[in-house]
Write an enzyme that holds these catalytic residues in place. Structure first.
Site, PDB file in Angstrom:
ATOM      1  N   LYS A  15     -44.154  69.524  96.839  1.00  0.00           N
ATOM      2  CA  LYS A  15     -45.422  70.246  96.667  1.00  0.00           C
ATOM      3  C   LYS A  15     -46.599  69.390  97.127  1.00  0.00           C
ATOM      4  CE  LYS A  15     -44.768  70.766  92.202  1.00  0.00           C
ATOM      5  NZ  LYS A  15     -43.476  70.047  92.068  1.00  0.00           N
ATOM      6  N   ARG A  90     -47.579  76.081  85.175  1.00  0.00           N
ATOM      7  CA  ARG A  90     -46.261  75.536  84.881  1.00  0.00           C
ATOM      8  C   ARG A  90     -45.618  76.196  83.679  1.00  0.00           C
ATOM      9  NH1 ARG A  90     -46.725  70.216  87.309  1.00  0.00           N
ATOM     10  NH2 ARG A  90     -44.849  69.012  86.952  1.00  0.00           N
ATOM     11  N   ARG A 129     -39.495  57.601  95.618  1.00  0.00           N
ATOM     12  CA  ARG A 129     -40.904  57.832  95.971  1.00  0.00           C
ATOM     13  C   ARG A 129     -41.751  56.596  95.675  1.00  0.00           C
ATOM     14  NH1 ARG A 129     -43.883  62.868  93.608  1.00  0.00           N
ATOM     15  NH2 ARG A 129     -42.897  62.157  91.699  1.00  0.00           N
ATOM     16  N   ARG A 162     -44.243  55.554  90.363  1.00  0.00           N
ATOM     17  CA  ARG A 162     -44.824  56.225  89.196  1.00  0.00           C
ATOM     18  C   ARG A 162     -43.959  55.968  87.958  1.00  0.00           C
ATOM     19  NH1 ARG A 162     -46.203  62.379  91.051  1.00  0.00           N
ATOM     20  NH2 ARG A 162     -45.159  62.814  89.074  1.00  0.00           N
ATOM     21  N   ARG A 173     -37.750  65.536  83.090  1.00  0.00           N
ATOM     22  CA  ARG A 173     -38.691  66.405  83.823  1.00  0.00           C
ATOM     23  C   ARG A 173     -37.959  67.598  84.435  1.00  0.00           C
ATOM     24  NH1 ARG A 173     -41.100  62.355  87.915  1.00  0.00           N
ATOM     25  NH2 ARG A 173     -42.151  64.169  88.824  1.00  0.00           N
TER      26      ARG A 173
HETATM   27  P1  AP5 Z   1     -43.595  65.117  96.561  1.00  0.00           P
HETATM   28  O1  AP5 Z   1     -44.288  65.853  97.661  1.00  0.00           O
HETATM   29  O2  AP5 Z   1     -44.352  64.028  95.895  1.00  0.00           O
HETATM   30  O3  AP5 Z   1     -43.002  66.168  95.490  1.00  0.00           O
HETATM   31  P2  AP5 Z   1     -43.723  67.029  94.387  1.00  0.00           P
HETATM   32  O4  AP5 Z   1     -43.091  68.379  94.387  1.00  0.00           O
HETATM   33  O5  AP5 Z   1     -45.212  66.977  94.530  1.00  0.00           O
HETATM   34  O6  AP5 Z   1     -43.228  66.227  93.104  1.00  0.00           O
HETATM   35  P3  AP5 Z   1     -43.991  65.723  91.839  1.00  0.00           P
HETATM   36  O7  AP5 Z   1     -43.031  64.778  91.172  1.00  0.00           O
HETATM   37  O8  AP5 Z   1     -45.348  65.152  92.147  1.00  0.00           O
HETATM   38  O9  AP5 Z   1     -44.137  67.006  91.035  1.00  0.00           O
HETATM   39  P4  AP5 Z   1     -44.165  67.181  89.564  1.00  0.00           P
HETATM   40  O10 AP5 Z   1     -44.371  68.617  89.503  1.00  0.00           O
HETATM   41  O11 AP5 Z   1     -43.063  66.687  88.723  1.00  0.00           O
HETATM   42  O12 AP5 Z   1     -45.313  66.149  89.112  1.00  0.00           O
HETATM   43  P5  AP5 Z   1     -46.836  66.366  88.750  1.00  0.00           P
HETATM   44  O13 AP5 Z   1     -47.578  65.236  89.303  1.00  0.00           O
HETATM   45  O14 AP5 Z   1     -47.290  67.748  89.058  1.00  0.00           O
HETATM   46  O15 AP5 Z   1     -42.218  64.537  97.157  1.00  0.00           O
HETATM   47  C1  AP5 Z   1     -41.362  63.736  96.359  1.00  0.00           C
HETATM   48  C2  AP5 Z   1     -40.723  62.655  97.253  1.00  0.00           C
HETATM   49  O16 AP5 Z   1     -39.883  63.279  98.227  1.00  0.00           O
HETATM   50  C3  AP5 Z   1     -41.743  61.803  98.049  1.00  0.00           C
HETATM   51  O17 AP5 Z   1     -41.265  60.488  98.117  1.00  0.00           O
HETATM   52  C4  AP5 Z   1     -41.742  62.445  99.448  1.00  0.00           C
HETATM   53  O18 AP5 Z   1     -42.033  61.501 100.460  1.00  0.00           O
HETATM   54  C5  AP5 Z   1     -40.294  62.955  99.561  1.00  0.00           C
HETATM   55  N1  AP5 Z   1     -40.202  64.186 100.351  1.00  0.00           N
HETATM   56  C6  AP5 Z   1     -41.049  65.266 100.356  1.00  0.00           C
HETATM   57  N2  AP5 Z   1     -40.611  66.214 101.209  1.00  0.00           N
HETATM   58  C7  AP5 Z   1     -39.439  65.739 101.727  1.00  0.00           C
HETATM   59  C8  AP5 Z   1     -38.491  66.267 102.663  1.00  0.00           C
HETATM   60  N3  AP5 Z   1     -38.671  67.480 103.222  1.00  0.00           N
HETATM   61  N4  AP5 Z   1     -37.409  65.519 102.962  1.00  0.00           N
HETATM   62  C9  AP5 Z   1     -37.218  64.275 102.388  1.00  0.00           C
HETATM   63  N5  AP5 Z   1     -38.092  63.728 101.501  1.00  0.00           N
HETATM   64  C10 AP5 Z   1     -39.181  64.460 101.174  1.00  0.00           C
HETATM   65  O19 AP5 Z   1     -46.779  66.268  87.150  1.00  0.00           O
HETATM   66  C11 AP5 Z   1     -46.518  65.055  86.487  1.00  0.00           C
HETATM   67  C12 AP5 Z   1     -46.632  65.280  84.981  1.00  0.00           C
HETATM   68  O20 AP5 Z   1     -47.975  65.675  84.637  1.00  0.00           O
HETATM   69  C13 AP5 Z   1     -45.744  66.383  84.392  1.00  0.00           C
HETATM   70  O21 AP5 Z   1     -44.447  65.928  84.104  1.00  0.00           O
HETATM   71  C14 AP5 Z   1     -46.537  66.771  83.143  1.00  0.00           C
HETATM   72  O22 AP5 Z   1     -46.342  65.851  82.096  1.00  0.00           O
HETATM   73  C15 AP5 Z   1     -47.975  66.665  83.615  1.00  0.00           C
HETATM   74  N6  AP5 Z   1     -48.486  67.932  84.170  1.00  0.00           N
HETATM   75  C16 AP5 Z   1     -48.867  68.165  85.462  1.00  0.00           C
HETATM   76  N7  AP5 Z   1     -49.245  69.432  85.615  1.00  0.00           N
HETATM   77  C17 AP5 Z   1     -49.100  70.036  84.414  1.00  0.00           C
HETATM   78  C18 AP5 Z   1     -49.318  71.351  83.951  1.00  0.00           C
HETATM   79  N8  AP5 Z   1     -49.747  72.326  84.777  1.00  0.00           N
HETATM   80  N9  AP5 Z   1     -49.043  71.631  82.655  1.00  0.00           N
HETATM   81  C19 AP5 Z   1     -48.616  70.661  81.812  1.00  0.00           C
HETATM   82  N10 AP5 Z   1     -48.386  69.395  82.181  1.00  0.00           N
HETATM   83  C20 AP5 Z   1     -48.627  69.069  83.475  1.00  0.00           C
END
Ligand code: AP5
Length: 217
Positions: A15, A90, A129, A162, A173
């Protein structure tokens, strides 16, 4: 009319990676609740102190906290022509709150794009990552490594892992996603907004698929 997008998908689906490319191409901001919360943790605000305990065990931060953050963020001037929501909504409550809020503003969501990646890839993506401490650029030790050792290609900043990318937290997660977020796929399917892309493969190919959806809207 603005371009209002939601990127759905499990942790590690890509994402953030795709949102950054959409920002560049369409000139709309990325609204990432994860980034906003991590910034609050880093600066030690009361929000950050509260959020940290949830984030570090792979749980969701309470709905009312996150909904408040997003409403405030969407009011800012840079969102006038649209935005990419990354990591929000979410839960069903968050989606309902977003729907009511956007209805009041008269600026509905255009598309919800679900990036589909199976679990076997997710753990590998998350554990490999690395993120730049200065500019936030994302890397992967195997799939998109930086050229210099441990330094960001864009700004030379230090790359770090992270806290919630440790294996035990990653497992949690993914469970949290299944239990609380995956019902949104049905939710948006029923509202007719859901589009899906295969999130496995070349980043550019996936991006192209997403752009086709957006441009054909
Ligand atoms: P990346 O693009 O970083 O993936 P992502 O989907 O953004 O993953 P996140 O881990 O950031 O999402 P998340 O939803 O768990 O975390 P968030 O920060 O929102 O890609 C991942 C890796 O893969 C990278 O190394 C990239 O280079 C690689 N990659 C990408 N595309 C690729 C491909 N095609 N091929 C190969 N490699 C690839 O949330 C974190 C925490 O915050 C949550 O756990 C929660 O506690 C809190 N939080 C956030 N939002 C909310 C909410 N709305 N409600 C409640 N709590 C929340």
């Amino acid at each position: 009319m603005g371009l209002n997008l939601i990127l759905l998908g499990p942790p590690g689906a890509g994402k953030g990676t795709q949102a950054k490319k959409l920002v560049e191409k369409y000139g709309i901001p990325q609204v990432s609740t994860g980034d906003i919360l991590r910034e609050a943790v880093k600066t030690g605000t009361p929000l950050g102190v509260e959020a940290k305990s949830y984030m570090n065990r792979g749980a969701l931060v309470p709905d009312e906290v996150v909904i408040g953050i997003v409403k405030e963020r969407l009011k800012r001037d840079d969102c006038t022509n649209g935005y990419v929501l990354d990591g929000f909504p979410r839960t069903i409550s968050q989606a309902d709150a977003l729907f009511s809020y956007l209805n009041e503003c008269g600026c509905p969501i255009n598309s919800v794009i679900d990036i589909r990646v199976s679990k076997e890839y997710l753990v590998k993506r998350l554990s490999g990552r690395r993120v730049c401490r200065s500019c936030g650029s994302g890397y992967h030790i195997e799939f998109s490594p930086s050229k210099g050792t441990g330094r960001c290609d864009n700004c030379g900043g230090e790359l770090f892992q992270r806290d919630d990318d440790r294996e035990d937290v990653v497992t949690k997660r993914l469970e949290t996603y299944e239990a609380q977020t995956s019902p949104l796929v049905d939710y948006y399917e029923k509202s007719g907004l859901l589009k899906t892309v295969n999130g496995v493969g070349d980043v550019e190919v996936i991006f192209n698929d997403i752009c086709k959806i957006i441009d054909g809207r």
